[in-house]
Design an enzyme around this catalytic site. Sequence first.
Site: not given
Length: 381
Positions: A120, A217
């Site tokens: 990410c 997440c």
Amino acid sequence: MALDTDAPLNSLGFAKTPAETRVVVAMSGGVDSSVVAAHLAEQGYDVVGVTLQLYDHGAALAKKGACCAGTDIHDARRVAEERGFPHYVLDYENIFKDAVIDEFADSYLAGATPVPCIRCNERVKFKDLLETAKDLEADCMATGHYIQRKLGVNGPELHSAEDANRDQSYFLFSTTPEQLDFLRFPLGHLPSKDDTRALAAQYGLSVADKPDSQDICFVPNGNYAAVIEKLRPDAADPGRIVHADGRVLGQHQGIIHYTIGQRRGLGIGGLDEPLYVVRLEVEKKQVVVGPKEMLATRTIPVREINWLGDAPLTSRSEWHISVKVRSTRPPREAILRPISDTAAEIELLSAEEGVSPGQACVFYETEGSRIFGGGWIWRGY
């Protein structure tokens, strides 16, 4: 406690006033990035807050309170309103799915143990978001990561955070020299997270007491297998649990439920010796278990290396460094032997247990705080 101000004419290192310096702050909605934004705004910088919506926070995969979910977007917007700087939310859902989530699922199906937070940073935050910051005519982009950027003889260097308990260098090894030129990490020199929260309270931020996010997440409650089964419905094919000596010990309901080094939850009770997952044979749909000593290895193949040393990686036949093979483990002394500009073999001076394909191998100087980059652990040992 003040933030890092050891720089030429302003605390971000630019030869102009803070008011003339535009800085995009990547705001996750947590206390760390909120403190960075509030402090820079307090110093008079031209702050622009940007939050990424990385997935549909109303979907089943989302987790309340997870990074970049709906609550966090609201919290980031509220901090911007409180401190009086503009804030934008960018929809990166498709980019995040293609660049991070899909690879996460495919890696698990291939028997690896991926680290999506690194991808990410590499493929979304420090790539697309960084380019967005440049499009906004920013002079730099600041984040709430606990890592340090220091100026060396040959330009900016990456160094571990002052607080070893908060250090995030393992997750940022793929930061390139070009990205490092543009990035700033104002929290990296703070002695502890308590200092960050004290600053949040000082600025009266609504997120001052917000808990830290612990899980990936998009993985609710750390249940990787459930997420992968949702993304890849045929992922849970059953197979055999086999001892390294060839004995069949039981059945499993999908390799995605197992990782290298796992001991608990194997579903093969009644044995005298403690057994660990030592290998995942994806093609055979087999989970191979064995005694703990089978987990130990001293040779690690690494590829996709991002090298941050002053001299080229291949300029030496050997580099004496320290390496981390998991984020929670301390660095171990090792010898790095380059194979190419992006591949190498790592020899650990003492054996490490549970080294797994898909994890990162991050390079550190043996004495000091500098990070020399890192790469991805590959199959072959």
